[in-house]
Design a protein around this motif. Structure first.
Motif, PDB file in Angstrom:
ATOM      1  N   ASP A   4      31.237  19.020 -37.573  1.00 63.64           N
ATOM      2  CA  ASP A   4      31.560  17.717 -36.708  1.00 63.64           C
ATOM      3  C   ASP A   4      30.609  17.359 -36.023  1.00 63.64           C
ATOM      4  O   ASP A   4      30.834  16.611 -35.051  1.00 63.64           O
ATOM      5  N   LEU A   5      29.448  17.407 -36.343  1.00 62.87           N
ATOM      6  CA  LEU A   5      28.243  16.741 -35.609  1.00 62.87           C
ATOM      7  C   LEU A   5      28.252  15.356 -35.732  1.00 62.87           C
ATOM      8  O   LEU A   5      28.204  14.655 -34.609  1.00 62.87           O
ATOM      9  N   TRP A   6      28.362  14.706 -36.822  1.00 61.52           N
ATOM     10  CA  TRP A   6      28.642  13.161 -36.817  1.00 61.52           C
ATOM     11  C   TRP A   6      30.178  12.922 -36.988  1.00 61.52           C
ATOM     12  O   TRP A   6      30.809  13.306 -37.844  1.00 61.52           O
ATOM     13  N   ARG A   7      30.445  11.877 -35.970  1.00 57.46           N
ATOM     14  CA  ARG A   7      31.912  11.568 -35.830  1.00 57.46           C
ATOM     15  C   ARG A   7      32.064   9.965 -35.667  1.00 57.46           C
ATOM     16  O   ARG A   7      31.200   9.553 -35.041  1.00 57.46           O
TER      17      ARG A   7
ATOM     18  N   ASP B  74      36.160   7.851 -23.486  1.00 57.33           N
ATOM     19  CA  ASP B  74      35.109   9.119 -24.137  1.00 57.33           C
ATOM     20  C   ASP B  74      35.896   9.379 -25.229  1.00 57.33           C
ATOM     21  O   ASP B  74      36.583  10.606 -25.456  1.00 57.33           O
ATOM     22  N   ASP B  75      35.727   8.631 -26.454  1.00 58.54           N
ATOM     23  CA  ASP B  75      36.658   8.952 -27.539  1.00 58.54           C
ATOM     24  C   ASP B  75      36.104  10.214 -28.339  1.00 58.54           C
ATOM     25  O   ASP B  75      34.907  10.516 -28.543  1.00 58.54           O
ATOM     26  N   PRO B  76      36.928  11.340 -28.568  1.00 58.92           N
ATOM     27  CA  PRO B  76      36.450  12.358 -29.390  1.00 58.92           C
ATOM     28  C   PRO B  76      36.165  11.937 -30.916  1.00 58.92           C
ATOM     29  O   PRO B  76      35.376  12.901 -31.340  1.00 58.92           O
ATOM     30  N   GLY B  77      36.552  10.865 -31.283  1.00 60.69           N
ATOM     31  CA  GLY B  77      36.367  10.544 -32.745  1.00 60.69           C
ATOM     32  C   GLY B  77      36.964  11.680 -33.837  1.00 60.69           C
ATOM     33  O   GLY B  77      37.825  12.339 -33.554  1.00 60.69           O
TER      34      GLY B  77
ATOM     35  N   ILE C 129      29.187   5.348 -34.744  1.00 61.10           N
ATOM     36  CA  ILE C 129      29.176   6.658 -35.226  1.00 61.10           C
ATOM     37  C   ILE C 129      28.353   7.714 -34.050  1.00 61.10           C
ATOM     38  O   ILE C 129      27.246   7.274 -33.756  1.00 61.10           O
ATOM     39  N   GLY C 130      28.986   8.666 -33.868  1.00 65.14           N
ATOM     40  CA  GLY C 130      28.233   9.484 -32.676  1.00 65.14           C
ATOM     41  C   GLY C 130      27.872  10.913 -33.019  1.00 65.14           C
ATOM     42  O   GLY C 130      28.511  11.407 -33.718  1.00 65.14           O
TER      43      GLY C 130
END
Length: 887
Positions: A268-271, A280-283, A217-218
């Protein structure tokens, strides 16, 4: 990394360090045991544990390369490990978070820092680093459990750091405790909430389920992943492509994310995203308010795979356990570089990495063979399998052999260190031995002088004995793998041993100490130096032992001043084994401050004694910074304090005067603690202010901005806060009145901003530009250039003053001024940045040896804008003639 979003997980880090000192065991290796029911472990339970360890040690080798078990346990079963000696029992109350009603029959588990001393196996596997993320895993491997009674009360033990958790049906909660922390009103409480689970389905580029994909989770700011929740992967997809992240509510509460949601973050802060090096996954956004029952779908890009072997001279490298995979990218801030994965070897000794994004370059590092790594291009088409051979390069210095004990028995599956001291190399390399004691350790590339004076092999930790050591004599290393044959690794030779005691008897707290030896200097004075060949050991009973070698002459034990109160070195007699060394731990104190902020270090807490501190170390211990797990409760802890009366001052970075003072704080505190320290409420005294810095057009700055507090002495080191580029910064300021803040960034003119509300937009103007033209540039010999130099005004009395912030300690001039600039003319024009005040402009001819000034320096101002330089032809010729003369 955005430190404003960073959790201060001191307990988690402590447990992580502890876990790293003992081996992981299989997910089902710990048998269920009866609950302790709030009573110490019985002798029968201890006997079962000892027997269980023997069985688990055998199973450990088979499970060492297994995939980490990140599933939540179905029931909390303790490890069966005996409780620490003389436990301190406390009560925790388990309640329902919504109804606040007590919960009877909840399973309650806990673990403390004594896990550092667990002997749960002989090999450290990669899964150990993930265990601290799930406290229930720690409970199974080194903790205890009980049940709550009809009133929701459970009795657990408390040490310096304790992590507790509770479960009842589908409700779950966690609690972190320290032994100096005062219970809040109503006592220690574990709140049970609906155990929220995040489900993920990963599909490959053809829409098929993808197994073995790590999930994280980013936190995303302006579409860029700035950090990962808990810093790493949280789950791995199964054969059907699904993965489960348990206890989502605890993840976000611990990380401050729950509090962050009250500050109106972007949706969309936490994805949730895949955690693949090179991708570089946009999630996908996580709907935290209502997690869906159906899995969130993630998709992989086209991928190939790696098939990795680790070999030397055509044979497998011993003890090869896996590789660390990293994306090689020229940008250190490349988000895909953060996803660094560890991939274990399978039963055949090979590593198969199934999902490798196409068209990237990677670095693979063997985790058990020193400096053994390789860079290679990844696959370029879907499904391509790239065979990778991790092997010593031709110029690599490497050693190989077999480690045995005095009876010629192999030293199996040990973690070891190689120390190398030479004229051109001084380094240490970690490596491991295999089940037959064999090893290979790569030192690094050869140098011009490969002679070494010292080669020492030391075991990091062995379950059956104290650390062992072997020294090899001076030698010249040669490129390639040098076979050393059988090497006898002998136990360390005892130098001195004894017991640390405090006022309560044997000291069960950690004591930082080392051995020093005396040397006579040329002037006849005695100097003390740390003995580099001595190993210091300490067990929980207070027993210490120093092994190894020490130079002849006087010896003494020296101590860490941060942990002990005015502890003078203690001279010891070589060979003594029954020393009693009295240590003074001083006193410990804790407090909790309530304030709404997610700032990384929102305030400083200082204990001011009536008498000045005895020394610098004691003075430093009086000032501490808080740590928090939820963005509101900020915990303070002091250690090694003198008994006496203090004033507690809470200080903001933004003003010199404390925002709050509490007088007459007693150390040690009264029975039951000082009630004022249980919940010091700052919420009516301070406010959280959000600053957003851009350029004049509203675009994010290319650099981090820095905010300086007002009223600081010009010659002092200034306190400051970093505002990361493109991200709003949240600062803690006094609640009343406007506050003037100085905001700056490299390349921009600093600006004073008066902050009155809870939000401020700060637009920074770039420094002016100065265009310098030269009309008659002549031809020049090769290597000779025409340079222009712009010197800023000389610094004032403060000189090159510094500032310190969360991430930096550097010169203020880098932010508040424009430094000296020197540019070469490629054509007839050069652009420079110019700061405030009169600057001096120089023009010169230069090569790599000499410079010749062409004009007297000109004085230019920020308003000058344009300078046209002309050098008379005769002056050009005279200057160029100096470069044709012999040097």
């Amino acid at each position: 990394m955005d430190r404003r979003l960073l959790v201060v997980g001191l307990l988690a880090l402590l447990l992580a360090a502890g876990v790293c000192s003992w081996s992981c065991i299989g997910a089902d290796a710990s048998p269920p045991i009866p609950h302790t029911d709030g009573q110490p472990a019985t002798a029968a339970a201890a006997a079962t544990t000892d027997s269980g360890r023997t069985d688990r040690a055998t199973a450990d080798a088979a499970r060492a390369t297994a995939e980490p078990d990140r599933r939540p346990v179905d029931a909390l079963h303790g490890s069966g490990r005996p409780l620490p000696r003389d436990p301190r029992w406390i009560e925790v109350r388990v309640i329902d978070r919504g109804t606040r009603a007590p919960v009877a029959g909840a399973e309650v588990g806990w673990v403390d820092e004594s896990i550092h001393y667990c002997d749960l196996g002989s090999r450290f596997a990669a899964i150990a680093s993930a265990l601290w993320r799930w406290p229930e895993q720690l409970v199974r491997r080194g903790g205890w459990c009980t049940s709550s009674d009809a009133n929701g009360i459970a009795r657990i033990t408390l040490r310096e750091w304790t992590s507790a958790l509770a479960r009842h049906g589908d409700r779950y909660g966690e609690l972190q405790l320290t032994d100096v922390e005062l219970p809040p009103p109503g006592g220690h409480v574990i709140e049970l909430d609906a155990d929220r689970t995040l489900r993920v389905l990963v599909l490959d580029d053809r829409g098929e389920p993808a197994a073995g994909v790590p999930i994280a989770i980013g936190a995303y700011v302006d579409g860029r992943c700035e950090r990962f929740l808990r810093g790493d992967l949280l789950a791995t997809t199964r054969a059907d492509g699904t993965a489960t992240v348990p206890h989502v509510q605890c993840l976000f509460a611990e990380d401050g994310a729950e509090r962050l949601l009250t500050h109106d973050p972007p949706p969309d802060l936490w994805r949730v995203r895949t955690y693949l090096a090179g991708h570089d996954d946009p999630g996908a956004p996580i709907p935290l308010a209502d997690l869906p029952a159906e899995p969130i779908v993630l998709r992989l890009p086209p991928c190939g795979s790696f098939d990795v072997a680790c070999e030397a001279n055509g044979a497998p490298v011993p003890a090869f356990a896996g590789v660390r995979l990293e994306h090689v990218h020229p940008s250190t801030r490349d988000p895909s570089r953060m996803a660094v994965g560890y991939h274990p070897a399978d039963a055949t000794g090979r590593v198969r990495i199934p999902h490798v994004p196409l068209g990237a370059r990677y670095r693979l590092e063997a985790s058990s063979s020193g400096n053994l790594e390789v860079e290679c291009d990844g696959p370029t088409r879907r499904g391509e399998v790239v065979a990778v051979r991790v092997a010593p390069a031709p110029d690599t210095l490497a050693l190989a052999g077999r480690l045995v004990d005095e009876q010629r028995r192999p030293i199996r599956s040990a973690r070891l260190h190689l120390r190398v001291d030479g004229r051109q190399m001084m380094l240490s390399r970690g490596f491991a031995s295999d089940a037959d004691g064999r090893f290979l350790v790569a030192i690094g590339p050869a140098t011009e002088d490969n002679h070494v004076d010292l080669l020492r092999i030391e075991s990091d930790w062995l379950p059956e004995s104290n650390p062992r050591r072997l020294e090899l004599g001076p030698r010249t290393l040669r490129p390639g793998v040098e076979q050393l044959g059988d090497l006898v690794l002998a136990p360390g030779v005892p130098i001195v041993a004894g017991t640390f005691v405090d006022g309560q008897g044997p000291c069960t707290s950690y004591v930082g100490y080392w051995l020093e030896y005396a040397a006579v200097a040329a002037d006849g004075s005695v100097q003390w130096y740390s003995a580099p060949d001595a190993i210091t050991l300490l067990d929980p009973s207070g027993r210490f032992e120093v092994l190894g070698e020490a130079p002849p002459g006087a010896l003494r034990l020296a101590f860490d001043e941060d942990q002990l109160l005015s502890q003078s070195p203690v001279e010891v007699v070589r060979g003594s084994t029954d020393l009693v060394v009295r240590v003074d731990l001083g006193h410990r104190l804790g407090a909790t401050v309530l304030v709404d902020t997610i700032d990384f270090d929102p305030f400083e807490a200082v204990l001011v004694p009536k008498e000045p501190p005895a020394n610098a170390a004691e003075r430093a211990r009086l000032a501490v910074e808080p740590w928090t797990t939820d963005g509101q409760h900020h915990r303070l802890q002091w250690s090694a304090l003198r008994a006496g009366t203090y004033t507690l001052e809470l200080r903001l970075w933004s003003q010199p005067e404390p925002v709050l003072r509490l007088a007459d704080v007693q150390v040690p505190g009264p029975d039951g603690g000082d009630p004022r320290l249980g919940a010091i409420d700052l919420r009516s005294l301070v406010r959280v202010v959000e600053l957003h810095c851009t350029d004049l057009e509203g675009a994010p700055l290319g650099e981090d901005a820095v905010v300086f507090a007002p009223g600081q002495h010009p010659a002092a080191t200034w306190a400051a806060k970093d505002l990361h580029q493109g991200s709003p910064g949240r600062l803690l300021l006094p609640v009343q009145g406007a506050r003037e803040l100085l905001v700056g960034a490299e390349g921009f003119r600093p600006r004073v901003v008066a902050v009155t509300g809870a939000h401020a937009d700060v637009r920074l103007e770039p420094w002016p530009r100065l265009e310098v033209r030269i009309a008659n540039l002549p031809a020049r010999p090769p290597g000779v250039s025409v340079e222009v130099q712009l010197d800023p005004p000389a610094p004032g009395s403060e000189g090159d003053a510094m500032y310190h912030s969360q991430a930096y300690r550097r010169s203020r001039a880098e932010i508040l001024q424009v430094g000296m600039q020197c540019r070469r003319f490629d054509g007839s024009r050069v652009d420079l940045t110019i700061g405030d005040g009169p600057h001096r402009l120089w023009l010169r001819l230069a090569d790599d040896v000499r410079t010749v000034e062409l004009i007297e320096p000109l004085v230019v101002l920020p308003t000058t804008g344009h300078v046209e330089l002309t050098v008379p032809p005769a002056q050009w010729q005279a200057a160029l003639a100096q470069f044709s003369a012999p040097r």
